[in-house]
Design an enzyme around this catalytic site. Structure first.
Site, PDB file in Angstrom:
ATOM      1  CD  GLU A 219      -2.365  -1.120   2.849  1.00 18.27           C
ATOM      2  OE1 GLU A 219      -3.109  -2.045   3.122  1.00 18.27           O
ATOM      3  OE2 GLU A 219      -2.146  -0.154   3.610  1.00 18.27           O
TER       4      GLU A 219
ATOM      5  CB  CYS B  96       2.312   6.988   4.064  1.00 17.86           C
ATOM      6  SG  CYS B  96       2.469   5.706   5.296  1.00 17.86           S
TER       7      CYS B  96
ATOM      8  CB  CYS C 263       5.391  -6.095   9.270  1.00 18.67           C
ATOM      9  SG  CYS C 263       6.667  -5.536  10.434  1.00 18.67           S
TER      10      CYS C 263
ATOM     11  CB  CYS D   8       3.146  -4.031  16.538  1.00 15.31           C
ATOM     12  SG  CYS D   8       4.919  -3.751  16.379  1.00 15.31           S
TER      13      CYS D   8
ATOM     14  CB  CYS E 122       0.393  -2.884  13.533  1.00 16.07           C
ATOM     15  SG  CYS E 122       0.927  -2.650  11.838  1.00 16.07           S
TER      16      CYS E 122
ATOM     17  N   GLY F 243       5.432  -2.712   6.680  1.00 17.91           N
ATOM     18  CA  GLY F 243       6.782  -3.235   6.851  1.00 17.91           C
ATOM     19  C   GLY F 243       7.653  -2.444   7.805  1.00 17.91           C
ATOM     20  CD  GLU F 244      11.312  -1.710  11.612  1.00 12.85           C
ATOM     21  OE1 GLU F 244      10.292  -1.213  12.084  1.00 12.85           O
ATOM     22  OE2 GLU F 244      12.392  -1.095  11.550  1.00 12.85           O
TER      23      GLU F 244
ATOM     24  CB  SER G 169       8.642   5.108  10.915  1.00 11.67           C
ATOM     25  OG  SER G 169       7.976   4.761  12.102  1.00 11.67           O
TER      26      SER G 169
ATOM     27  CB  SER H 128       6.965   2.710  16.552  1.00 11.33           C
ATOM     28  OG  SER H 128       6.894   3.271  15.268  1.00 11.33           O
ATOM     29  CG  LEU H 129       8.985   4.541  23.403  1.00  7.85           C
ATOM     30  CD1 LEU H 129      10.150   3.577  23.290  1.00  7.85           C
ATOM     31  CD2 LEU H 129       9.468   5.856  24.041  1.00  7.85           C
ATOM     32  CG  HIS H 130       3.582   2.523  19.989  1.00  5.45           C
ATOM     33  ND1 HIS H 130       2.918   3.628  19.502  1.00  5.45           N
ATOM     34  CD2 HIS H 130       4.120   1.924  18.893  1.00  5.45           C
ATOM     35  CE1 HIS H 130       3.043   3.672  18.183  1.00  5.45           C
ATOM     36  NE2 HIS H 130       3.781   2.658  17.791  1.00  5.45           N
TER      37      HIS H 130
ATOM     38  CG  ASN I 285      -6.682   3.798  12.045  1.00  5.88           C
ATOM     39  OD1 ASN I 285      -7.901   3.853  12.125  1.00  5.88           O
ATOM     40  ND2 ASN I 285      -6.031   3.794  10.905  1.00  5.88           N
TER      41      ASN I 285
ATOM     42  CB  CYS J 128       0.125   0.972   8.845  1.00  3.52           C
ATOM     43  SG  CYS J 128       1.281  -0.312   8.893  1.00  3.52           S
TER      44      CYS J 128
END
Ligand code: SAH
Ligand code: SF4
Length: 360
Positions: A94, A107, A114, A118, A121, A164-165, A196, A219-221, A295, A338
């Site tokens: 995407e 983006c 991935c 997570c 996600c 993806g990472e 990111s 991306s800490l979260h 989201n 994402c």
């Protein structure tokens, strides 16, 4: 049949080599390069200053086909458009264009799926399929560059926040970055491309050592290992203390500010305890926090935080001198989060097709 060369996978020296192997003079490489990266043509037949005979030969030797569009959606406010590409091997990726004031931000994806898992996600929920090549990463940018050029506009920013990472596909991602910042080519400033990462410590250290000018977002979260382990499995491998060490190293080596991403999940990581833990963790570091209400996705029950909670979280952070911005998730009506469009598409396909005819 010999394999076709993917033109978008070649940097300028490789393109020059390719052209001379074909028995052509070197300047043809510059001509092709300009067609690709300043005119954004997607077909060899459009490369008007090449002899017809060469265009015919190139058409059989090279490929510019890095995917077909299977879904394209515009948000109701026309500010966000999202494309789901299907790559020649059947994988989906995407790409999203977001228009905001004068910014035209893309983006883009760096992997199909991935491997990081997570829990909140949509991409993590689908699992890992494969890495993208640098050409497949670059092609997403060129697709929208072509579309914007038709309206007299151009890509101003890129964020590697699609599927993806990026640092799990380090070489191809950074090769794509290098291609896009080439001054006599696509010529986007390095500072306009944000990478990111979920926090792959050795890769962050490598990135810092290379002195890269592309901004880094982490991306800490969550601010405690107990909480982060629940959301981000890779935290068990590289816990917060190690991650923050690598982030400090990045700031020291590059002199650049680092950004932390934080998806606010109601009753989970949006508590004042987490805000204070985060404040203590980041105090004194040159950084900024992006707060993004979650989201919601099909595979995770969490809900976005309320406005009041977001405000309280932000105020607590500010008391430590840590700056933050609340970001609105844009394009939610077109599943611009994402991985979500691919999800929706394959769910619909599953309804229509026999189960084993879908790759995933
Ligand atoms: N793998 C990289 C980049 C892609 S994800 C990374 O994790 O950083 C891009 C950003 O979207 C990350 O900050 C990620 O945590 C966030 N994200 C993923 N799913 C989300 C969701 N459902 N709601 C809010 N943010 C989400
Ligand atoms: Fe992968 Fe990033 Fe999604 Fe985590 S948030 S699963 S690292 S794409």
């Amino acid at each position: 049949m010999t394999q076709k060369t993917h033109l978008y996978d070649l940097d300028f020296p490789a393109l020059t080599h390719f052209v001379t192997e074909l028995g052509e003079p070197k300047f043809r490489a510059r001509q092709i390069w300009n067609w690709l990266y300043t005119q954004y043509v997607a077909d060899v037949s459009e490369m008007a200053n090449l002899p017809k005979e060469l265009r015919v030969r190139l058409a059989t030797a090279v490929s510019l086909n890095t995917g077909k569009i299977v879904v394209k959606q515009e948000s109701s406010d026309n500010q966000t458009s999202k494309v789901l590409f299907q790559l020649p091997d059947g994988q989906y990726i995407e790409t999203v264009l977001m228009k905001y004031a004068k910014r035209r931000t893309l983006c883009i994806s760096t992997q199909a799926g991935c491997a990081m898992g997570c829990v909140f996600c949509a991409t993590g929920q689908m699992g890992f399929f494969r890495n993208l090549t640098s050409g497949e990463i670059v092609q997403q940018v060129l697709y929208f560059a072509r579309e914007l050029a038709a309206e007299g506009e151009h890509v101003t920013n890129i964020v590697m926040m699609g599927m993806g990472e990026p640092l799990h596909n380090y070489d191809q991602t950074l090769t794509a970055v290098d291609r896009l910042i080439t001054t006599d080519g696509f010529n986007l400033g390095a500072r306009k491309i944000t990478i990111s990462t979920v926090g792959l410590v050795p890769a962050i250290r490598r990135y810092a050592a290379e002195g890269r000018q592309t901004p880094l977002a982490v991306s800490l979260h969550a601010a405690t290992d107990e909480e982060r382990n629940k959301l981000i499995p890779v935290n068990k491998r590289w816990p917060i203390a190690e991650l923050l060490d690598a982030c400090r190293e990045y700031v020291i080596k590059t002199g650049r500010r680092i950004t932390f991403e934080w998806a606010l999940i109601n009753g989970e990581n949006d508590t004042l305890d987490q805000a204070h833990a985060l404040g203590s963790l980041l105090k004194g570091l040159i950084c900024h926090v992006n707060l993004i209400p979650l989201n919601p996705t099909e595979g995770y029950g969490g809900r976005p935080s309320s406005r009041e909670q977001v405000d309280a979280f932000q105020a607590a952070l500010a008391s430590y001198g840590v700056s933050s911005t609340v970001r609105v998730r844009r394009g939610i009506d077109i599943q611009a989060g994402c991985g979500q469009l691919r999800d929706r598409h394959t769910i619909e396909l599953r309804r229509k097709l026999p189960k084993d005819s879908i790759q995933s």
